[in-house]
Write a protein that holds these residues in place. Sequence first.
Motif, short mmCIF file in Angstrom:
data_model
loop_
_atom_site.label_atom_id
_atom_site.label_comp_id
_atom_site.label_asym_id
_atom_site.label_seq_id
_atom_site.Cartn_x
_atom_site.Cartn_y
_atom_site.Cartn_z
N UNK A 84 0.87 -1.18 0.00
CA UNK A 84 0.00 0.00 0.00
C UNK A 84 0.91 1.23 0.00
N UNK A 85 0.42 2.41 -0.36
CA UNK A 85 1.28 3.60 -0.39
C UNK A 85 1.64 4.07 1.02
N UNK A 86 2.83 4.61 1.17
CA UNK A 86 3.23 5.20 2.43
C UNK A 86 3.55 4.16 3.49
N UNK A 87 3.30 4.54 4.74
CA UNK A 87 3.60 3.68 5.89
C UNK A 87 2.60 4.04 6.97
N UNK A 348 3.27 -3.84 10.42
CA UNK A 348 2.43 -3.08 9.49
C UNK A 348 3.20 -1.99 8.76
N UNK A 349 4.41 -1.66 9.25
CA UNK A 349 5.28 -0.65 8.67
C UNK A 349 6.49 -0.57 9.59
N UNK A 350 7.43 0.32 9.32
CA UNK A 350 8.51 0.57 10.25
C UNK A 350 8.26 1.83 11.05
N UNK A 362 9.05 3.58 5.83
CA UNK A 362 8.57 2.61 4.85
C UNK A 362 9.59 1.47 4.75
N UNK A 363 9.32 0.41 5.48
CA UNK A 363 10.23 -0.74 5.57
C UNK A 363 9.51 -2.04 5.26
N UNK A 364 10.30 -3.02 4.84
CA UNK A 364 9.79 -4.39 4.84
C UNK A 364 9.41 -4.77 6.28
#
Length: 419
Positions: A84-87, A348-350, A362-364
């Motif tokens: 999805x866009x962003x974080x 769900x994000x970094x 924005x991380x794996x």
Amino acid sequence: MSRTVIVVVDGLGVGAMPDAGALRPGDLSADTLGHVLDHCRATNGRAPQLPALAALGLGLLRPHPALAAPSALPAAVARASLGYPGADTYAGHQTMMGADFSRVTVARLGERLAEVTGALKRAGHTVEPLDGRPLLVVDRHALVHDNLEADPGINWNVSGRLRDLPFERILGIARTVRAVAPVARVIAVGGHAEEPLPASVRQGDCGTVGLDTPATGFYRNGGLRVRHLGAPLDHSRQLPELAARAGIPVTLVGKAADILPCERALRRPAVPTGEVLAHTLAAVRAAGRAAGSDGTALVVANVQETDLAGHQQDPLRFGAVLEHVDRGLGALLAELDAPGDRLIVTGDHGNDPGIGHACHTREYVLVLVHRPGAPPLPGSGAGPARLPDASSLADVGATAAHSLGLDPGGLAGGSPLPV
């Protein structure tokens, strides 16, 4: 029987995605897990002790001496792109549960001030701009503003001190804003702060202006009230609804209880990590005892205090919360030992507390799957197996659907991991 549990460690990234620098070039160095472990080791003389996460194979995704313990657990591990866009927490959870998030617009509040002002005035509220800046003071005390804790334009907030307005009134203002907002979330926030909220308003990235929520004291003063109002989505094609329609008991814990729709779900909202983990373990145990049940159940839990530590740029607190989470995961691993049970630990994000700003990164994210009773995966021997990267968090929901005996095609997106 398949008790399937998803534990979302909010904000736990395992390294920057290739496009992480599109908004802030410095975010290409984001590595939430690695930076937390290294900072704690440098400051405390040791890294956080995470035996359960190490046993699940986290060190295969982010090699680190603190995660090097050998393991014979039948686990599978992968990194997941966000999809999805962003974080963002809301977007992350909706994507993870299978919603189509492609139609949500990114917009700063300043671009929609006239529309929002008109809606609020028609609803009977008083509305004034704050010192000519692109945010609104509603009913003298509530602020409508850009959310500064996610990427610019993803979320708007309606914030108020509970000494000035009851939370129900803050929520009512947020619902009026939600009706005209094009963004992913409108978040109603009520808390306790010593100073009036305008004292904590600051400029954000890309022309945003909003409340520096950590600076208000809301997070540290206790009594925080939050409600997430999401964009209209087809929630019927998300995992909780898919499971509930099949007659599978669904329990939503922590922030998941606030942001995941499912009318038939049992909700256990909580912020303190101990409460989140206790509710999760209780739901797992209850699934096996329920009268007339075959033990099949879905539990989705969110640990929020890791994300709060990231926003506060406090790696020591982040590490301490991770240790608490790890102890809870150890209890869940001891309970989820029957063939068919699944524990999925993900993010769900970094939210790298050492990156130099208080926004998400924005991380794996990690995907760790405990699979008792399943045969070893090729090349893994008796321990965890490393899988190829997942293209989206939607693959987590699809994997959980498959473990519950549901058709993952009933979700709007995602493909099951080969576990």
